[in-house]
Design a protein around this motif. Structure first.
Motif, PDB file in Angstrom:
ATOM      1  N   CYS A  70     -10.020  -1.919  -1.106  1.00 38.50           N
ATOM      2  CA  CYS A  70     -11.416  -1.809  -1.286  1.00 38.50           C
ATOM      3  C   CYS A  70     -12.513  -1.641  -2.100  1.00 38.50           C
ATOM      4  O   CYS A  70     -12.025  -0.256  -2.417  1.00 38.50           O
ATOM      5  N   CYS A  71     -12.735  -1.873  -3.423  1.00 41.25           N
ATOM      6  CA  CYS A  71     -14.264  -1.548  -4.410  1.00 41.25           C
ATOM      7  C   CYS A  71     -15.140  -0.750  -3.645  1.00 41.25           C
ATOM      8  O   CYS A  71     -15.919  -0.165  -4.483  1.00 41.25           O
ATOM      9  N   GLY A  72     -15.379  -1.214  -2.430  1.00 39.23           N
ATOM     10  CA  GLY A  72     -16.704  -0.768  -2.045  1.00 39.23           C
ATOM     11  C   GLY A  72     -16.638   0.920  -1.394  1.00 39.23           C
ATOM     12  O   GLY A  72     -17.228   1.352  -1.582  1.00 39.23           O
ATOM     13  N   CYS A  73     -15.477   0.721  -0.443  1.00 42.00           N
ATOM     14  CA  CYS A  73     -15.837   1.425   0.660  1.00 42.00           C
ATOM     15  C   CYS A  73     -13.893   2.673  -0.024  1.00 42.00           C
ATOM     16  O   CYS A  73     -13.601   3.704   0.680  1.00 42.00           O
ATOM     17  N   GLY A  74     -13.263   2.012  -0.041  1.00 39.01           N
ATOM     18  CA  GLY A  74     -12.356   2.704  -0.640  1.00 39.01           C
ATOM     19  C   GLY A  74     -11.211   2.375   0.512  1.00 39.01           C
ATOM     20  O   GLY A  74      -9.891   3.012   0.659  1.00 39.01           O
ATOM     21  N   HIS A  75     -11.343   1.697   1.675  1.00 40.20           N
ATOM     22  CA  HIS A  75     -10.064   1.110   2.012  1.00 40.20           C
ATOM     23  C   HIS A  75      -8.943   0.565   1.622  1.00 40.20           C
ATOM     24  O   HIS A  75      -9.153  -0.326   1.094  1.00 40.20           O
ATOM     25  N   MET A  76      -7.789   1.304   2.242  1.00 42.56           N
ATOM     26  CA  MET A  76      -6.872   0.032   1.512  1.00 42.56           C
ATOM     27  C   MET A  76      -5.504  -0.014   2.836  1.00 42.56           C
ATOM     28  O   MET A  76      -5.670  -0.244   4.186  1.00 42.56           O
ATOM     29  N   VAL A  77      -5.183  -1.723   2.725  1.00 43.78           N
ATOM     30  CA  VAL A  77      -4.461  -2.807   3.542  1.00 43.78           C
ATOM     31  C   VAL A  77      -3.529  -3.508   2.685  1.00 43.78           C
ATOM     32  O   VAL A  77      -3.637  -3.784   1.809  1.00 43.78           O
ATOM     33  N   MET A  78      -2.382  -3.423   3.527  1.00 44.45           N
ATOM     34  CA  MET A  78      -1.425  -4.048   3.578  1.00 44.45           C
ATOM     35  C   MET A  78      -1.322  -5.500   3.292  1.00 44.45           C
ATOM     36  O   MET A  78      -1.749  -5.512   5.038  1.00 44.45           O
ATOM     37  N   LEU A  79      -1.069  -6.703   3.105  1.00 45.28           N
ATOM     38  CA  LEU A  79      -1.376  -8.028   3.238  1.00 45.28           C
ATOM     39  C   LEU A  79       0.732  -8.448   3.105  1.00 45.28           C
ATOM     40  O   LEU A  79       0.351  -8.372   1.666  1.00 45.28           O
ATOM     41  N   PRO A  80       0.594  -9.276   3.251  1.00 44.11           N
ATOM     42  CA  PRO A  80       2.100 -10.697   3.234  1.00 44.11           C
ATOM     43  C   PRO A  80       1.295 -11.622   1.862  1.00 44.11           C
ATOM     44  O   PRO A  80      -0.216 -11.715   1.633  1.00 44.11           O
TER      45      PRO A  80
END
Length: 64
Positions: free
Chosen positions: A35-45
């Motif tokens: 996320c460019c806002g808060c830096g949270h990282m996510v893995m998505l298929p």
């Protein structure tokens, strides 16, 4: 659409922090985005990622 590491994409839904722009960190069967806002990282298929992308905001830093 062709995606590469470093691209900034706009998603259809906003993140709870209020931003809807994400940076691509990993490309393959799974996508890792930050996320460019808060830096949270996510893995998505890949299927879910491609379905939820609205547009590419800016290209990667590696493009010529």
């Amino acid at each position: 659409m062709v995606f590469s590491v470093g691209d900034i994409v706009q998603m259809k839904k906003t993140h709870p922090c209020g931003s809807n722009q994400w940076e691509i960190l990993r490309v393959g069967i799974d996508f890792r985005i930050k996320c460019c806002g808060c830096g949270h990282m996510v893995m998505l298929p890949r299927v879910k990622f491609e379905k939820n992308v609205k547009k590419i905001v800016s290209g990667s830093k590696e493009e010529k």
